[in-house]
Design a protein around this motif. Structure first.
Motif, PDB file in Angstrom:
ATOM      1  N   ASP A 192      -2.785 -39.711  -4.731  1.00 19.85           N
ATOM      2  CA  ASP A 192      -2.894 -38.405  -4.090  1.00 19.85           C
ATOM      3  C   ASP A 192      -1.595 -37.825  -3.540  1.00 19.85           C
ATOM      4  OD1 ASP A 192      -5.648 -38.649  -4.525  1.00 19.85           O
ATOM      5  OD2 ASP A 192      -5.992 -39.543  -2.548  1.00 19.85           O
ATOM      6  N   ILE A 193      -0.532 -38.633  -3.408  1.00 24.29           N
ATOM      7  CA  ILE A 193       0.686 -38.180  -2.742  1.00 24.29           C
ATOM      8  C   ILE A 193       1.880 -38.288  -3.692  1.00 24.29           C
ATOM      9  CG2 ILE A 193       2.248 -38.530  -0.787  1.00 24.29           C
ATOM     10  CD1 ILE A 193      -0.113 -39.862   0.684  1.00 24.29           C
ATOM     11  N   LYS A 194       2.732 -37.268  -3.646  1.00 26.07           N
ATOM     12  CA  LYS A 194       3.942 -37.246  -4.475  1.00 26.07           C
ATOM     13  C   LYS A 194       5.111 -36.831  -3.591  1.00 26.07           C
ATOM     14  CE  LYS A 194       5.658 -34.966  -8.647  1.00 26.07           C
ATOM     15  NZ  LYS A 194       5.286 -33.984  -9.683  1.00 26.07           N
ATOM     16  N   VAL A 195       6.225 -37.565  -3.679  1.00 23.85           N
ATOM     17  CA  VAL A 195       7.433 -37.254  -2.918  1.00 23.85           C
ATOM     18  C   VAL A 195       8.553 -36.987  -3.915  1.00 23.85           C
ATOM     19  CG1 VAL A 195       9.137 -38.119  -1.263  1.00 23.85           C
ATOM     20  CG2 VAL A 195       6.715 -38.708  -0.978  1.00 23.85           C
ATOM     21  N   GLU A 196       9.216 -35.847  -3.771  1.00 21.05           N
ATOM     22  CA  GLU A 196      10.329 -35.489  -4.651  1.00 21.05           C
ATOM     23  C   GLU A 196      11.521 -35.043  -3.812  1.00 21.05           C
ATOM     24  OE1 GLU A 196       8.191 -33.822  -8.682  1.00 21.05           O
ATOM     25  OE2 GLU A 196       8.888 -32.362  -7.212  1.00 21.05           O
ATOM     26  N   VAL A 197      12.710 -35.320  -4.339  1.00 20.51           N
ATOM     27  CA  VAL A 197      13.944 -34.879  -3.703  1.00 20.51           C
ATOM     28  C   VAL A 197      14.796 -34.226  -4.781  1.00 20.51           C
ATOM     29  CG1 VAL A 197      16.001 -35.588  -2.452  1.00 20.51           C
ATOM     30  CG2 VAL A 197      13.860 -36.765  -2.038  1.00 20.51           C
ATOM     31  N   ALA A 198      15.230 -33.002  -4.522  1.00 21.61           N
ATOM     32  CA  ALA A 198      16.104 -32.305  -5.470  1.00 21.61           C
ATOM     33  C   ALA A 198      16.818 -31.166  -4.766  1.00 21.61           C
ATOM     34  CB  ALA A 198      15.289 -31.754  -6.633  1.00 21.61           C
ATOM     35  N   ASN A 199      18.096 -31.018  -5.078  1.00 21.10           N
ATOM     36  CA  ASN A 199      18.892 -29.895  -4.587  1.00 21.10           C
ATOM     37  C   ASN A 199      18.830 -29.710  -3.073  1.00 21.10           C
ATOM     38  OD1 ASN A 199      19.584 -29.214  -7.290  1.00 21.10           O
ATOM     39  ND2 ASN A 199      17.587 -28.239  -7.489  1.00 21.10           N
ATOM     40  N   GLY A 200      18.897 -30.817  -2.349  1.00 24.89           N
ATOM     41  CA  GLY A 200      18.931 -30.742  -0.891  1.00 24.89           C
ATOM     42  C   GLY A 200      17.591 -30.496  -0.219  1.00 24.89           C
ATOM     43  N   MET A 201      16.507 -30.601  -0.974  1.00 21.23           N
ATOM     44  CA  MET A 201      15.168 -30.391  -0.411  1.00 21.23           C
ATOM     45  C   MET A 201      14.291 -31.609  -0.663  1.00 21.23           C
ATOM     46  SD  MET A 201      14.862 -27.403   1.007  1.00 21.23           S
ATOM     47  CE  MET A 201      13.324 -26.563   0.875  1.00 21.23           C
ATOM     48  N   LEU A 202      13.511 -31.965   0.349  1.00 25.51           N
ATOM     49  CA  LEU A 202      12.496 -33.007   0.241  1.00 25.51           C
ATOM     50  C   LEU A 202      11.153 -32.294   0.133  1.00 25.51           C
ATOM     51  CD1 LEU A 202      11.351 -35.932   0.615  1.00 25.51           C
ATOM     52  CD2 LEU A 202      11.358 -35.450   3.066  1.00 25.51           C
ATOM     53  N   THR A 203      10.379 -32.652  -0.889  1.00 27.88           N
ATOM     54  CA  THR A 203       9.061 -32.056  -1.064  1.00 27.88           C
ATOM     55  C   THR A 203       8.001 -33.140  -0.986  1.00 27.88           C
ATOM     56  OG1 THR A 203       9.960 -30.326  -2.490  1.00 27.88           O
ATOM     57  CG2 THR A 203       7.578 -30.694  -2.599  1.00 27.88           C
ATOM     58  N   ILE A 204       7.033 -32.943  -0.099  1.00 20.92           N
ATOM     59  CA  ILE A 204       5.886 -33.835   0.023  1.00 20.92           C
ATOM     60  C   ILE A 204       4.683 -33.037  -0.442  1.00 20.92           C
ATOM     61  CG2 ILE A 204       4.418 -35.147   1.596  1.00 20.92           C
ATOM     62  CD1 ILE A 204       6.926 -35.386   3.438  1.00 20.92           C
ATOM     63  N   ALA A 205       4.040 -33.511  -1.508  1.00 21.23           N
ATOM     64  CA  ALA A 205       2.871 -32.827  -2.049  1.00 21.23           C
ATOM     65  C   ALA A 205       1.710 -33.810  -2.099  1.00 21.23           C
ATOM     66  CB  ALA A 205       3.171 -32.296  -3.449  1.00 21.23           C
ATOM     67  N   ALA A 206       0.525 -33.319  -1.826  1.00 20.17           N
ATOM     68  CA  ALA A 206      -0.660 -34.181  -1.841  1.00 20.17           C
ATOM     69  C   ALA A 206      -1.869 -33.348  -2.250  1.00 20.17           C
ATOM     70  CB  ALA A 206      -0.890 -34.787  -0.458  1.00 20.17           C
ATOM     71  N   THR A 207      -2.903 -34.051  -2.659  1.00 22.05           N
ATOM     72  CA  THR A 207      -4.159 -33.394  -3.016  1.00 22.05           C
ATOM     73  C   THR A 207      -5.292 -34.121  -2.318  1.00 22.05           C
ATOM     74  OG1 THR A 207      -3.276 -32.812  -5.183  1.00 22.05           O
ATOM     75  CG2 THR A 207      -5.654 -32.700  -4.920  1.00 22.05           C
ATOM     76  N   ARG A 208      -6.113 -33.360  -1.616  1.00 18.47           N
ATOM     77  CA  ARG A 208      -7.277 -33.936  -0.945  1.00 18.47           C
ATOM     78  C   ARG A 208      -8.516 -33.315  -1.589  1.00 18.47           C
ATOM     79  NH1 ARG A 208      -6.409 -33.424   4.580  1.00 18.47           N
ATOM     80  NH2 ARG A 208      -5.739 -35.561   4.664  1.00 18.47           N
ATOM     81  N   GLU A 211     -13.350 -29.470   9.385  1.00 17.29           N
ATOM     82  CA  GLU A 211     -12.119 -28.759   9.707  1.00 17.29           C
ATOM     83  C   GLU A 211     -10.961 -29.308   8.897  1.00 17.29           C
ATOM     84  OE1 GLU A 211     -11.567 -28.921  13.939  1.00 17.29           O
ATOM     85  OE2 GLU A 211     -13.335 -27.688  14.330  1.00 17.29           O
ATOM     86  N   PHE A 212     -11.250 -30.181   7.950  1.00 18.13           N
ATOM     87  CA  PHE A 212     -10.216 -30.760   7.102  1.00 18.13           C
ATOM     88  C   PHE A 212      -9.663 -29.698   6.161  1.00 18.13           C
ATOM     89  CE2 PHE A 212     -11.753 -35.469   6.988  1.00 18.13           C
ATOM     90  CZ  PHE A 212     -11.649 -35.536   8.355  1.00 18.13           C
ATOM     91  N   HIS A 213      -8.427 -29.871   5.749  1.00 14.25           N
ATOM     92  CA  HIS A 213      -7.821 -29.029   4.723  1.00 14.25           C
ATOM     93  C   HIS A 213      -8.025 -29.736   3.387  1.00 14.25           C
ATOM     94  CE1 HIS A 213      -5.895 -26.391   7.587  1.00 14.25           C
ATOM     95  NE2 HIS A 213      -5.408 -27.430   8.226  1.00 14.25           N
ATOM     96  N   TYR A 214      -8.542 -29.026   2.405  1.00 13.68           N
ATOM     97  CA  TYR A 214      -8.774 -29.592   1.077  1.00 13.68           C
ATOM     98  C   TYR A 214      -7.935 -28.870   0.046  1.00 13.68           C
ATOM     99  CZ  TYR A 214     -12.765 -32.045   3.043  1.00 13.68           C
ATOM    100  OH  TYR A 214     -13.558 -32.872   3.793  1.00 13.68           O
ATOM    101  N   GLY A 215      -7.767 -29.512  -1.096  1.00 15.34           N
ATOM    102  CA  GLY A 215      -6.993 -28.921  -2.181  1.00 15.34           C
ATOM    103  C   GLY A 215      -5.566 -29.421  -2.146  1.00 15.34           C
ATOM    104  N   SER A 216      -4.642 -28.581  -2.588  1.00 12.12           N
ATOM    105  CA  SER A 216      -3.224 -28.946  -2.645  1.00 12.12           C
ATOM    106  C   SER A 216      -2.569 -28.737  -1.291  1.00 12.12           C
ATOM    107  CB  SER A 216      -2.504 -28.095  -3.685  1.00 12.12           C
ATOM    108  OG  SER A 216      -3.006 -28.366  -4.961  1.00 12.12           O
ATOM    109  N   LEU A 217      -1.859 -29.739  -0.848  1.00  7.48           N
ATOM    110  CA  LEU A 217      -1.119 -29.694   0.412  1.00  7.48           C
ATOM    111  C   LEU A 217       0.354 -29.865   0.058  1.00  7.48           C
ATOM    112  CD1 LEU A 217      -3.290 -32.353   2.277  1.00  7.48           C
ATOM    113  CD2 LEU A 217      -3.727 -29.907   2.135  1.00  7.48           C
ATOM    114  N   ILE A 218       1.222 -29.102   0.690  1.00  4.59           N
ATOM    115  CA  ILE A 218       2.646 -29.231   0.368  1.00  4.59           C
ATOM    116  C   ILE A 218       3.495 -28.918   1.586  1.00  4.59           C
ATOM    117  CG2 ILE A 218       2.896 -26.861  -0.437  1.00  4.59           C
ATOM    118  CD1 ILE A 218       4.732 -28.052  -2.681  1.00  4.59           C
TER     119      ILE A 218
END
Length: 140
Positions: free
Chosen positions: A61-77, A88-95
């Motif tokens: 469910d979780i993906k971590v990427e680093v490129a061009n000076g940015m850290l991206t944390i993406a997940a799907t619930r 009250e949970f957040h569902y779908g794509s989280l970034i």
């Protein structure tokens, strides 16, 4: 003598979203901007970002990427349906994207997931660059 530090405008923009999250619900940001809550700090020559991602499988469910000076944390619930329930949970794509500090070693990033918290460590070079004079080539 006072030293002024300029904040990166991208970091100030991200802080604006954090501030606005506390406003009344009639004023809300798009879900993609508020789904992953983080804390960030520097520790032992590393920039550390910790993200709340409870209930997710870090392998699927979780993906971590680093490129061009940015850290991206993406997940799907994935949403679970329960009869007569309220959520009250957040569902779908989280970034969440975070600007890395100067000197960040993008090739040596480490991440671990423990008890619902993703921790990403990015080593920071402590090497300082000294000013030097550059010879100017001139052809008349």
């Amino acid at each position: 003598m006072t030293t002024l530090q300029r904040k990166d405008p991208r970091r100030q923009f991200a802080e604006l979203f954090d501030w606005a999250e506390g406003l009344p619900s009639m004023f809300s940001w798009p879900a993609v901007m508020r789904d992953v809550r983080i804390e960030e700090f520097t520790e032992d020559n590393a920039y550390v970002v910790r993200a709340e991602l409870a209930g997710l499988d870090p392998e699927k469910d979780i993906k971590v990427e680093v490129a061009n000076g940015m850290l991206t944390i993406a997940a799907t619930r994935q949403e679970e349906e329960h009869e007569g329930a309220r959520s009250e949970f957040h569902y779908g794509s989280l970034i969440r994207r975070v600007l890395l500090p100067d000197g960040a070693d993008e090739g040596a990033v480490e991440a671990k997931y423990t008890a619902g918290i993703l921790e990403v460590r990015v080593p920071i070079s402590t090497r300082t660059t000294e000013a030097r004079t550059v010879k100017i080539e001139y052809t008349p």
